[in-house]
Design an enzyme around this catalytic site. Structure first.
Site, PDB file in Angstrom:
ATOM      1  N   HIS A  72       0.862  -1.375   0.170  1.00  0.00           N
ATOM      2  CA  HIS A  72      -0.054  -0.048  -0.195  1.00  0.00           C
ATOM      3  C   HIS A  72       0.880   1.131  -0.052  1.00  0.00           C
ATOM      4  O   HIS A  72       1.906   1.439   0.821  1.00  0.00           O
ATOM      5  CB  HIS A  72      -0.755  -0.035   1.167  1.00  0.00           C
ATOM      6  N   TYR A 201      -8.559   5.953   8.210  1.00  0.00           N
ATOM      7  CA  TYR A 201      -8.486   6.541   9.456  1.00  0.00           C
ATOM      8  C   TYR A 201      -9.320   7.757   9.514  1.00  0.00           C
ATOM      9  O   TYR A 201      -9.211   8.732   9.191  1.00  0.00           O
ATOM     10  CB  TYR A 201      -7.040   7.059  10.030  1.00  0.00           C
ATOM     11  N   PRO A 294      -2.938   0.589  19.345  1.00  0.00           N
ATOM     12  CA  PRO A 294      -2.827   0.198  17.969  1.00  0.00           C
ATOM     13  C   PRO A 294      -2.983   1.214  16.641  1.00  0.00           C
ATOM     14  O   PRO A 294      -2.765   1.121  15.689  1.00  0.00           O
ATOM     15  CB  PRO A 294      -3.799  -1.003  17.677  1.00  0.00           C
TER      16      PRO A 294
HETATM   17  P1  RFL Z   1       2.868 -11.439  21.536  1.00  0.00           P
HETATM   18  O1  RFL Z   1       2.389 -11.911  20.074  1.00  0.00           O
HETATM   19  O2  RFL Z   1       1.740 -11.186  22.503  1.00  0.00           O
HETATM   20  O3  RFL Z   1       3.445 -12.980  21.935  1.00  0.00           O
HETATM   21  C1  RFL Z   1       3.722 -13.260  23.165  1.00  0.00           C
HETATM   22  C2  RFL Z   1       3.743 -14.727  23.700  1.00  0.00           C
HETATM   23  O4  RFL Z   1       4.113 -15.255  24.932  1.00  0.00           O
HETATM   24  C3  RFL Z   1       3.114 -16.164  25.307  1.00  0.00           C
HETATM   25  N1  RFL Z   1       3.382 -16.276  26.837  1.00  0.00           N
HETATM   26  C4  RFL Z   1       4.082 -17.342  27.496  1.00  0.00           C
HETATM   27  N2  RFL Z   1       4.884 -18.184  27.159  1.00  0.00           N
HETATM   28  C5  RFL Z   1       5.242 -18.869  28.178  1.00  0.00           C
HETATM   29  N3  RFL Z   1       5.110 -18.768  29.414  1.00  0.00           N
HETATM   30  C6  RFL Z   1       4.385 -17.580  29.779  1.00  0.00           C
HETATM   31  N4  RFL Z   1       4.140 -17.551  31.169  1.00  0.00           N
HETATM   32  C7  RFL Z   1       3.659 -16.944  28.606  1.00  0.00           C
HETATM   33  N5  RFL Z   1       3.146 -15.788  28.836  1.00  0.00           N
HETATM   34  C8  RFL Z   1       2.567 -15.470  27.749  1.00  0.00           C
HETATM   35  C9  RFL Z   1       1.844 -15.621  24.821  1.00  0.00           C
HETATM   36  O5  RFL Z   1       0.928 -16.625  24.919  1.00  0.00           O
HETATM   37  C10 RFL Z   1       2.199 -15.240  23.232  1.00  0.00           C
HETATM   38  O6  RFL Z   1       2.022 -16.302  22.349  1.00  0.00           O
HETATM   39  O7  RFL Z   1       4.037 -10.745  21.708  1.00  0.00           O
HETATM   40  P2  RFL Z   1       5.154 -10.268  20.748  1.00  0.00           P
HETATM   41  O8  RFL Z   1       5.808 -11.619  20.243  1.00  0.00           O
HETATM   42  O9  RFL Z   1       6.125  -9.324  21.374  1.00  0.00           O
HETATM   43  O10 RFL Z   1       4.384  -9.756  19.437  1.00  0.00           O
HETATM   44  C11 RFL Z   1       3.848  -8.334  19.607  1.00  0.00           C
HETATM   45  C12 RFL Z   1       2.472  -8.337  18.651  1.00  0.00           C
HETATM   46  O11 RFL Z   1       1.870  -9.308  18.884  1.00  0.00           O
HETATM   47  C13 RFL Z   1       1.933  -6.962  18.914  1.00  0.00           C
HETATM   48  O12 RFL Z   1       2.438  -5.931  19.229  1.00  0.00           O
HETATM   49  C14 RFL Z   1       0.737  -6.463  18.113  1.00  0.00           C
HETATM   50  O13 RFL Z   1       0.047  -7.525  17.474  1.00  0.00           O
HETATM   51  C15 RFL Z   1       0.109  -5.330  18.355  1.00  0.00           C
HETATM   52  N6  RFL Z   1      -0.791  -5.019  17.042  1.00  0.00           N
HETATM   53  C16 RFL Z   1      -0.638  -4.365  15.811  1.00  0.00           C
HETATM   54  N7  RFL Z   1       0.862  -4.076  15.665  1.00  0.00           N
HETATM   55  C17 RFL Z   1       1.367  -3.724  14.460  1.00  0.00           C
HETATM   56  O14 RFL Z   1       2.569  -3.606  14.301  1.00  0.00           O
HETATM   57  N8  RFL Z   1       0.353  -3.426  13.432  1.00  0.00           N
HETATM   58  C18 RFL Z   1      -0.839  -3.504  13.622  1.00  0.00           C
HETATM   59  O15 RFL Z   1      -1.862  -3.378  12.680  1.00  0.00           O
HETATM   60  C19 RFL Z   1      -1.337  -3.798  14.871  1.00  0.00           C
HETATM   61  N9  RFL Z   1      -2.675  -4.046  15.156  1.00  0.00           N
HETATM   62  C20 RFL Z   1      -2.133  -5.182  17.282  1.00  0.00           C
HETATM   63  C21 RFL Z   1      -3.077  -4.803  16.232  1.00  0.00           C
HETATM   64  C22 RFL Z   1      -2.569  -5.848  18.434  1.00  0.00           C
HETATM   65  C23 RFL Z   1      -4.082  -6.018  18.606  1.00  0.00           C
HETATM   66  N10 RFL Z   1      -4.313  -6.799  19.986  1.00  0.00           N
HETATM   67  C24 RFL Z   1      -5.301  -7.624  20.143  1.00  0.00           C
HETATM   68  C25 RFL Z   1      -3.478  -6.514  20.964  1.00  0.00           C
HETATM   69  C26 RFL Z   1      -4.469  -5.256  16.492  1.00  0.00           C
HETATM   70  C27 RFL Z   1      -4.753  -5.656  17.406  1.00  0.00           C
HETATM   71  C28 RFL Z   1      -6.309  -6.073  17.494  1.00  0.00           C
HETATM   72  C1  PHB Z   2      -5.393  -4.048  11.337  1.00  0.00           C
HETATM   73  O1  PHB Z   2      -5.564  -4.373   9.914  1.00  0.00           O
HETATM   74  O2  PHB Z   2      -5.526  -4.771  12.121  1.00  0.00           O
HETATM   75  C2  PHB Z   2      -4.805  -2.626  11.489  1.00  0.00           C
HETATM   76  C3  PHB Z   2      -4.472  -1.813  10.648  1.00  0.00           C
HETATM   77  C4  PHB Z   2      -3.836  -0.585  11.195  1.00  0.00           C
HETATM   78  C5  PHB Z   2      -3.870   0.087  12.660  1.00  0.00           C
HETATM   79  C6  PHB Z   2      -4.248  -1.168  13.395  1.00  0.00           C
HETATM   80  C7  PHB Z   2      -4.593  -2.626  13.105  1.00  0.00           C
HETATM   81  O3  PHB Z   2      -3.589   1.028  12.968  1.00  0.00           O
END
Ligand code: RFL
Ligand code: PHB
Length: 391
Positions: A72, A201, A294
Site C-alpha cells: 500500500h 482512519y 494500535p
Molecule cells: P505476543 O504476540 O503477545 O506473543 C507473546 C507470547 O508469549 C506467550 N506467553 C507465554 N509463554 C510462556 N510462558 C508464559 N508465562 C507466557 N505468557 C505469555 C503468549 O501466549 C504469546 O504467544 O508478543 P510479541 O511476540 O512481542 O508480538 C507483539 C505483537 O503481537 C503486538 O505488538 C501486535 O499484535 C500489536 N498490534 C499491531 N501491531 C502492528 O504492528 N500493526 C498492527 O496493525 C497492529 N494491530 C495489534 C493490532 C494488536 C492487537 N491486539 C489484539 C492486542 C491489532 C490488535 C487487535
Molecule cells: C489492522 O489491520 O488490524 C490494523 C491496521 C492498522 C492499525 C491497526 C490495526 O493502525
C-alpha cells in the site's frame, strides 16, 4: 534440558528471534503457554512496515509475503465531509504491506518446523531463575503436568503484555511508564471485499473508526467504544450502522459494503514502557517490554525491530564473547521504542473523540495541517511507514 538461548513466548518476537539465531548456528528452545493452533489463529496486527518486510525477506521468510502481501502506498485520513490521501511513497520513498500477523506467525512456525528446533507449547507456571549469573534457567510445567527445567546461557522474555519476564527484573532495577486511554476498540473481521483501496482512519463526533483489510475478500474494521464495552452490546447491525456513519464522508457517493462478521473482540488501549530491556542474562523484546495503542500500527513492527537488534547482539555475545552489543541493546532499542510510543500516542489522541469540545477543535486543526502541509504529511508518513532499522 539445556540450550544456548531460552526464549519465553512463541509470538512473532520469540519465533523470529529463534529463526535469526538459528541462521547463526545458535540453538534455542521456545516455551509457550498456548497451543500452536491458538497462536496461529490469534487475530491481531495487519500492517508491516517496509523495514519489517525487508528483514523477513532477508531472513528467508518472504516467499508467501511477496506473493500474498498487498503493498500500500499510503492511508486516507478523514473527518466528516473530507477525505485526504497521504502518499507515503511520494513523501518518504517507503511503503507498507498488508499481511496479517496470523500469516507471519504461520510462516515463522513453518520455518521452525523445517529447522527442527524445539518449541514447547501449552506449558504453565513459567518461572525465571538466576538471571544475575552466567547460568540462568527457566522452570515450567509441561502439558502432561510434569515439572521441567531449561538451562541456558541467556533467557529472552518474548512473552507479551501478560508474561512473567518483565516482572522478573527486580523492582529496584526497573522503571515503568504507562498510560491507559479512556476508550477501547471494538475490532471485527468481515468476509467482504474492502470498500476502499487504502486504509481509512476516520475522526468522527461519534468516535474514531478504522477501515483496514486482510485480503481482497476479507476486511478488518475497528470502532472506538467506551472502555467497559461488552461485545454482546454490539449486534452486527449496530456495527455496520456505526461503521457506515463514521466512515461515510458524504462525497462521490462512497459506500461501505457490509458482509458476514466472523470475529468480534474488544481491546483496551494502553501505552507502557519498561526499561532497561536487559537485566543480567535476561533480555526483553516486543510487547514484554512495551505496549503501544494500535492506532499507529506499530506493535508488531516494534517487536521485529527489537529482535533485529537483539539477534546480532546475542550472536556477538555467545559466539565471540563480545559483550558490547548486548550491553548496548537496551539503550539502542529504547530509542525506537520511545519514538513509536510517541507516534502511537499522537495518532491516538489526534483521532479519538472525547467529550471536550476544545479538544475536538485542536484535533481537527491538527488533521487539517497534517493533510495540507507537506511538512505535516511527511512527519506522519515517516513515522508510519517506518524508520530504518537501527533508528
Ligand atoms: P505476543 O504476540 O503477545 O506473543 C507473546 C507470547 O508469549 C506467550 N506467553 C507465554 N509463554 C510462556 N510462558 C508464559 N508465562 C507466557 N505468557 C505469555 C503468549 O501466549 C504469546 O504467544 O508478543 P510479541 O511476540 O512481542 O508480538 C507483539 C505483537 O503481537 C503486538 O505488538 C501486535 O499484535 C500489536 N498490534 C499491531 N501491531 C502492528 O504492528 N500493526 C498492527 O496493525 C497492529 N494491530 C495489534 C493490532 C494488536 C492487537 N491486539 C489484539 C492486542 C491489532 C490488535 C487487535
Ligand atoms: C489492522 O489491520 O488490524 C490494523 C491496521 C492498522 C492499525 C491497526 C490495526 O493502525
Amino acid at each position: 534440558m539445556r540450550t544456548q538461548v531460552a526464549i519465553i513466548g512463541a509470538g512473532p518476537a520469540g519465533l523470529l528471534l529463534s529463526h535469526l539465531l538459528d541462521a547463526q548456528g545458535i540453538e534455542s528452545v521456545v516455551i509457550e503457554t498456548r497451543s500452536r493452533e491458538y497462536v496461529e489463529a490469534r487475530i491481531r496486527a495487519g500492517i508491516l512496515e517496509q523495514s519489517t518486510v525487508d528483514l523477513l525477506t532477508e531472513a528467508g521468510l518472504g516467499e508467501r509475503l511477496a506473493a500474498e502481501g498487498d503493498p500500500h502506498r499510503g492511508i486516507y485520513l478523514q473527518w466528516p465531509e473530507e477525505r485526504h490521501h497521504l502518499d507515503f511513497v511520494e513523501l518518504t520513498g517507503r511503503a507498507v504491506t498488508v499481511y496479517g500477523q496470523t500469516e507471519v506467525q504461520k510462516d515463522l512456525g513453518k520455518a521452525r518446523d523445517a529447522a527442527g528446533q524445539q518449541i514447547v507449547y501449552e506449558v504453565s507456571e513459567t518461572a525465571l531463575h538466576d538471571l544475575g549469573t552466567d547460568r540462568p534457567y527457566v522452570t515450567y510445567t509441561d502439558n502432561n503436568g510434569r515439572p521441567a527445567r531449561l538451562d541456558a546461557e541467556v533467557v529472552v522474555g518474548c512473552d507479551g503484555s501478560f508474561g512473567p519476564s518483565r516482572s522478573a527484573v527486580p523492582e529496584a532495577a526497573r522503571q515503568t511508564w504507562q498510560r491507559a486511554y479512556p476508550y477501547s476498540w471494538l475490532g471485527v473481521l468481515a468476509d467482504v471485499a474492502p470498500s476502499t483501496d487504502e486504509l481509512i482512519y476516520a475522526w468522527h463526533p461519534d468516535g474514531f473508526a478504522l477501515h483496514s483489510m486482510r485480503s481482497s475478500t476479507v476486511s478488518r474494521f475497528y470502532l472506538q467504544v467506551p472502555t467497559d464495552t461488552d461485545v454482546a452490546q454490539w449486534s452486527d447491525e449496530r456495527i455496520w450502522e456505526a461503521l457506515a456513519t463514521r466512515l461515510g464522508h458524504g462525497q462521490n457517493g462512497w459506500q461501505l459494503t457490509p458482509g458476514p462478521l466472523t470475529d468480534k473482540s474488544v481491546l483496551p488501549m494502553r501505552s507502557f514502557v519498561q526499561q532497561p530491556m536487559r537485566h543480567g542474562r535476561l533480555f526483553l523484546a516486543g510487547d514484554a517490554a512495551h505496549i503501544v495503542p494500535p492506532t499507529g500500527a506499530k506493535g508488531l513492527n516494534l517487536a521485529v525491530a527489537d529482535v533485529a537488534l537483539l539477534a546480532p547482539a546475542l550472536t556477538a555475545l555467545l559466539l565471540k564473547g563480545d559483550r558490547g552489543p548486548a550491553e548496548a541493546y537496551s539503550a539502542d532499542a529504547l530509542r525506537r521504542v520511545w519514538r513509536c510510543t510517541h507516534f502511537s500516542w499522537w495518532m491516538t489522541t489526534m483521532l479519538h473523540t472525547s467529550a471536550d469540545p476544545f479538544e475536538a477543535q485542536l484535533q481537527l486543526s491538527q488533521l487539517r495541517w497534517v493533510t495540507s502541509s507537506e511538512a505535516g504529511a511527511r512527519g506522519l508518513a515517516e513515522n508510519y511507514a517506518g524508520l530504518p532499522i537501527g533508528f
